[in-house]
Design an enzyme around this catalytic site. Sequence first.
Site, PDB file in Angstrom:
ATOM      1  N   ASN A 199     -14.459  53.362  75.341  1.00 59.22           N
ATOM      2  CA  ASN A 199     -13.479  52.497  74.693  1.00 59.22           C
ATOM      3  C   ASN A 199     -13.848  51.053  75.004  1.00 59.22           C
ATOM      4  OD1 ASN A 199     -11.968  54.702  73.790  1.00 59.22           O
ATOM      5  ND2 ASN A 199     -10.808  54.807  75.695  1.00 59.22           N
ATOM      6  N   GLN A 233      -9.130  50.317  75.476  1.00 63.27           N
ATOM      7  CA  GLN A 233      -9.650  50.016  76.825  1.00 63.27           C
ATOM      8  C   GLN A 233      -8.553  49.360  77.662  1.00 63.27           C
ATOM      9  OE1 GLN A 233     -13.195  47.533  77.040  1.00 63.27           O
ATOM     10  NE2 GLN A 233     -13.453  47.955  79.234  1.00 63.27           N
ATOM     11  N   HIS A 266     -17.007  51.968  81.731  1.00 65.58           N
ATOM     12  CA  HIS A 266     -16.893  53.374  82.118  1.00 65.58           C
ATOM     13  C   HIS A 266     -17.091  54.264  80.910  1.00 65.58           C
ATOM     14  CE1 HIS A 266     -12.848  51.846  81.189  1.00 65.58           C
ATOM     15  NE2 HIS A 266     -12.587  53.027  80.666  1.00 65.58           N
TER      16      HIS A 266
HETATM   17  P1  5GP Z   1      -9.724  53.151  79.288  1.00 65.67           P
HETATM   18  O1  5GP Z   1      -8.316  53.249  78.752  1.00 65.67           O
HETATM   19  O2  5GP Z   1      -9.978  51.755  79.850  1.00 65.67           O
HETATM   20  O3  5GP Z   1     -10.793  53.579  78.339  1.00 65.67           O
HETATM   21  O4  5GP Z   1      -9.837  54.185  80.482  1.00 65.67           O
HETATM   22  C1  5GP Z   1      -9.315  53.959  81.743  1.00 65.67           C
HETATM   23  C2  5GP Z   1      -9.076  55.299  82.365  1.00 65.67           C
HETATM   24  O5  5GP Z   1      -8.879  55.124  83.751  1.00 65.67           O
HETATM   25  C3  5GP Z   1      -7.820  56.019  81.832  1.00 65.67           C
HETATM   26  O6  5GP Z   1      -8.196  57.270  81.249  1.00 65.67           O
HETATM   27  C4  5GP Z   1      -6.950  56.193  83.074  1.00 65.67           C
HETATM   28  O7  5GP Z   1      -6.258  57.425  83.104  1.00 65.67           O
HETATM   29  C5  5GP Z   1      -7.944  56.062  84.204  1.00 65.67           C
HETATM   30  N1  5GP Z   1      -7.384  55.537  85.430  1.00 65.67           N
HETATM   31  C6  5GP Z   1      -6.540  54.470  85.552  1.00 65.67           C
HETATM   32  N2  5GP Z   1      -6.252  54.256  86.843  1.00 65.67           N
HETATM   33  C7  5GP Z   1      -6.920  55.205  87.560  1.00 65.67           C
HETATM   34  C8  5GP Z   1      -7.010  55.494  88.963  1.00 65.67           C
HETATM   35  O8  5GP Z   1      -6.432  54.821  89.828  1.00 65.67           O
HETATM   36  N3  5GP Z   1      -7.785  56.549  89.321  1.00 65.67           N
HETATM   37  C9  5GP Z   1      -8.453  57.310  88.402  1.00 65.67           C
HETATM   38  N4  5GP Z   1      -9.177  58.315  88.867  1.00 65.67           N
HETATM   39  N5  5GP Z   1      -8.397  57.059  87.075  1.00 65.67           N
HETATM   40  C10 5GP Z   1      -7.645  56.022  86.663  1.00 65.67           C
END
Ligand code: 5GP
Length: 119
Positions: free
Chosen positions: A92, A99, A105
């Site tokens: 994302n 994101q 990531h």
């Molecule tokens: P994005 O939305 O930026 O593509 O993905 C971020 C991801 O990080 C989300 O799927 C969310 O669930 C995960 N995430 C957020 N905070 C934490 C955390 O403290 N630990 C872990 N393991 N995952 C997290």
Amino acid sequence: MAGEPQADCLFCKIVSGDVPATIVRESETTVAFRDINPQAPTHILVIPKAHYPDAASLAAAEPTIAADILREAGEVATEEKIEGTGFRIVFNTGTGAGQTVFHAHAHVLGGRGLQWPPG
Ligand code: 5GP
Ligand code: ZN
């Protein structure tokens, strides 16, 4: 400096160990850990240890580390036994694309049927 840890970045804190995570793989340049809010039976995040805000800026600055992310995503899929049934690697990029953490990531998702096109 580009790639340096950022004090206010959640994933830099996971790299340093200041925030705990369920780490499933580590390489010289990457860490893979389980997503805290899984969207599929297998949902693992593969991140560079260096801080870049998204996958495109990582690839522009450090293409070999971007390649490491893809290799590690494949290794995760093999370890999780989802390579046979299919899996998805998602980056994302930008708020409009969902994101929420601005440290590059890859999401590795599998273990269930995955719709195309995604929402
Ligand atoms: P994005 O939305 O930026 O593509 O993905 C971020 C991801 O990080 C989300 O799927 C969310 O669930 C995960 N995430 C957020 N905070 C934490 C955390 O403290 N630990 C872990 N393991 N995952 C997290
Ligand atoms: Zn970071």
